[in-house]
Design an enzyme around this catalytic site. Structure first.
Site, PDB file in Angstrom:
ATOM      1  N   GLY A 128       0.779  -1.231   0.000  1.00  0.00           N
ATOM      2  CA  GLY A 128       0.000   0.000   0.000  1.00  0.00           C
ATOM      3  C   GLY A 128       0.809   1.279   0.000  1.00  0.00           C
ATOM      4  O   GLY A 128       0.288   2.346  -0.287  1.00  0.00           O
ATOM      5  N   LEU A 129       2.095   1.188   0.331  1.00  0.00           N
ATOM      6  CA  LEU A 129       2.907   2.411   0.349  1.00  0.00           C
ATOM      7  C   LEU A 129       3.974   2.358  -0.741  1.00  0.00           C
ATOM      8  O   LEU A 129       4.933   3.114  -0.711  1.00  0.00           O
ATOM      9  CB  LEU A 129       3.576   2.585   1.716  1.00  0.00           C
ATOM     10  CG  LEU A 129       2.632   2.741   2.911  1.00  0.00           C
ATOM     11  CD1 LEU A 129       3.419   2.767   4.210  1.00  0.00           C
ATOM     12  CD2 LEU A 129       1.802   4.004   2.785  1.00  0.00           C
ATOM     13  N   SER A 130       3.775   1.416  -1.673  1.00  0.00           N
ATOM     14  CA  SER A 130       4.668   1.237  -2.819  1.00  0.00           C
ATOM     15  C   SER A 130       6.093   0.890  -2.416  1.00  0.00           C
ATOM     16  O   SER A 130       7.051   1.446  -2.934  1.00  0.00           O
ATOM     17  CB  SER A 130       4.645   2.440  -3.747  1.00  0.00           C
ATOM     18  OG  SER A 130       5.443   3.453  -3.291  1.00  0.00           O
ATOM     19  N   ALA A 134       9.885   1.577  -4.125  1.00  0.00           N
ATOM     20  CA  ALA A 134      10.990   2.097  -3.305  1.00  0.00           C
ATOM     21  C   ALA A 134      12.195   1.160  -3.381  1.00  0.00           C
ATOM     22  O   ALA A 134      13.345   1.608  -3.441  1.00  0.00           O
ATOM     23  CB  ALA A 134      10.542   2.270  -1.860  1.00  0.00           C
ATOM     24  N   ASP A 176       4.139   5.829  -8.329  1.00  0.00           N
ATOM     25  CA  ASP A 176       4.913   5.468  -7.144  1.00  0.00           C
ATOM     26  C   ASP A 176       6.348   5.994  -7.215  1.00  0.00           C
ATOM     27  O   ASP A 176       6.809   6.717  -6.337  1.00  0.00           O
ATOM     28  CB  ASP A 176       4.948   3.935  -6.976  1.00  0.00           C
ATOM     29  CG  ASP A 176       3.554   3.337  -6.843  1.00  0.00           C
ATOM     30  OD1 ASP A 176       2.630   4.083  -6.492  1.00  0.00           O
ATOM     31  OD2 ASP A 176       3.403   2.132  -7.098  1.00  0.00           O
TER      32      ASP A 176
HETATM   33  C1  GLA Z   1      -0.366   1.033  -7.074  1.00  0.00           C
HETATM   34  C2  GLA Z   1       0.336   1.160  -8.420  1.00  0.00           C
HETATM   35  C3  GLA Z   1       0.323   2.620  -8.890  1.00  0.00           C
HETATM   36  C4  GLA Z   1      -1.082   3.208  -8.846  1.00  0.00           C
HETATM   37  C5  GLA Z   1      -1.755   2.915  -7.519  1.00  0.00           C
HETATM   38  C6  GLA Z   1      -3.216   3.307  -7.506  1.00  0.00           C
HETATM   39  O1  GLA Z   1       0.341   1.708  -6.091  1.00  0.00           O
HETATM   40  O2  GLA Z   1       1.655   0.692  -8.307  1.00  0.00           O
HETATM   41  O3  GLA Z   1       0.886   2.705 -10.173  1.00  0.00           O
HETATM   42  O4  GLA Z   1      -1.852   2.747  -9.930  1.00  0.00           O
HETATM   43  O5  GLA Z   1      -1.691   1.546  -7.177  1.00  0.00           O
HETATM   44  O6  GLA Z   1      -3.353   4.679  -7.659  1.00  0.00           O
END
Ligand code: GLA
Length: 398
Positions: A128-130, A134, A176
């Site tokens: 959820g926080l990518s 990272a 992200d």
């Molecule tokens: C994930 C994806 C992003 C984006 C979000 C939703 O984080 O990696 O590219 O699409 O979902 O906004």
């Protein structure tokens, strides 16, 4: 002397296990991100508004004398080994694929002569926080450092896109890594994901203090195995049908960003019901993002929060993402005093939700979750975790 944090210690221990030269350790600080507005529009060339936060992925590394890459992780088992000048298409253990993907992407530009030996650890749970972006950015910056390559943030955005879209196979957009690479403390980053143009927006005068309250749900699952790619394909199909209905020539890879709001207003009724919802999410989210920029620039957190809550509802009802537990989480958060607005933090299929909240909202959030969330999701009762974060700088090598 400053004492090391637990995460720094863990990254150093992992680097030692990977055989790093402990006298020559460098660090990559690669922050996680929050997208305040612009949910699920990045892969459609839409506008997003977000920031890096003060929770990071830490990579402790030393450049290898040759092309060997060796990595260990605090959180995942096994040792990752490959040659930076010939990264493999498949890799075990699988967590190392982001490093191999980084080498694949960089080799397309300049052959890598040097690898890295390093250890990696994160300051927050996955999801959820990518953290995947990272991690990808961390490996890119470390390999660039080891090979003395000068690479702009814009190039790194594209390189991380290659890792995710081409090497991993997730059809996500560039939200992200852009927030991770471009953020500046104090400002929000606004970007158009079609042109890549971005600006840093300073807050309006008298902006009240706030926190980005992250609730980690305890649900972890790789995004590539969720319905994420299916939704992307639906948006593209909606774009194709809308362009076709208006008599425009076919495009190779149409996205909703190719369709004007006027065209959607005129031809949207011709779309099948589910595709019409995806498109409605896109166009209303574009409006919310634009209003959200103005609210931030005016220091109006109440308005910004209301837009975030509306974005959350549109993700649930129009974009139709989110597991039952995450949907409950968002809706409970939106009723807590001190919360301006909450929504899924990432794609909504797993991981975390966040709330734009007053600095002292923590106890009320925890109390509401214990009262309303725990009885409905006893399997997650001991697993969710609240973390009050702040905006922060983008990724850097130290
Ligand atoms: C994930 C994806 C992003 C984006 C979000 C939703 O984080 O990696 O590219 O699409 O979902 O906004």
């Amino acid at each position: 002397m400053k004492t090391l944090s637990e995460t720094q210690e863990a990254a150093l221990t992992a680097a030692h296990s990977a055989g790093a030269d402990m006298e020559a350790i460098r660090w990559v600080y690669s922050p996680l991100r929050i997208c305040l507005l612009g949910a699920h529009v990045d892969h459609q060339g839409g506008d997003v508004l977000g920031t890096a936060i003060d929770r990071r992925i830490l990579l402790a590394f030393s450049p290898s004398p040759d092309a060997q890459v060796a990595l260990c992780s605090r959180d995942y088992e096994g040792r990752v080994c490959f040659s930076a000048d010939a990264p493999p298409a498949e890799l075990s253990p699988a967590w190392g694929r982001y490093a191999a993907g980084a080498a694949v992407a960089l080799n397309r530009r300049r052959p890598l002569a040097r690898g890295i030996q390093g250890g990696i650890a994160g300051e927050a749970p996955v999801g959820g926080l990518s953290s995947s972006a990272a991690v990808g950015v961390a490996y890119l910056l470390a390999l660039e450092h080891a090979n003395a390559l000068e690479v702009t943030p814009e190039e790194n955005i594209e390189l991380d896109r290659i890792i995710e879209n081409e090497y991993i196979g997730l059809k996500n957009g560039i939200l992200d890594q852009s927030m991770i690479l471009l953020s500046r403390k104090g400002a929000l980053t606004a970007m158009n994901c079609r042109s890549g143009e971005y600006t840093h927006i300073p807050p309006g005068n008298d902006l009240p203090e706030f926190r980005l309250a992250v609730v980690h749900s305890g649900i972890e699952q790789a995004l590539v195995s969720t319905g994420y790619n299916r939704r992307v394909a639906e948006c593209q199909e909606a774009a194709r049908l809308l362009l076709e209905a208006s008599g425009q020539p076919p495009r190779e890879r149409p996205v909703l960003g190719d369709v004007s709001p006027e065209l959607f207003a005129e031809y949207g009724h011709r779309l099948p019901a589910d595709l019409a919802k995806r498109a409605r999410h896109f166009f209303t989210e574009q409006e919310r993002t634009s209003e959200g920029r103005a609210a931030w620039a005016a220091g109006d957190l109440r308005r910004l929060g209301a837009l975030i809550a509306a974005s959350g509802e549109s993700s649930i009802t129009n974009y139709e993402c989110g597991t039952p537990a995450l949907i409950d989480l968002v809706r409970i958060l939106n009723g807590v005093p001190g919360v301006y607005g909450a929504r899924f933090s990432g794609a909504g299929f797993r991981g975390a939700c966040f709330a734009l909240a007053a600095p002292d909202a923590g106890p009320a959030i925890e109390e509401a979750l214990q009262r309303e969330f725990n009885p409905r999701h006893p399997e997650l009762a001991g697993r969710w975790h609240l973390d009050l974060c702040r905006p922060d700088e983008g990724a850097r090598v130290l």
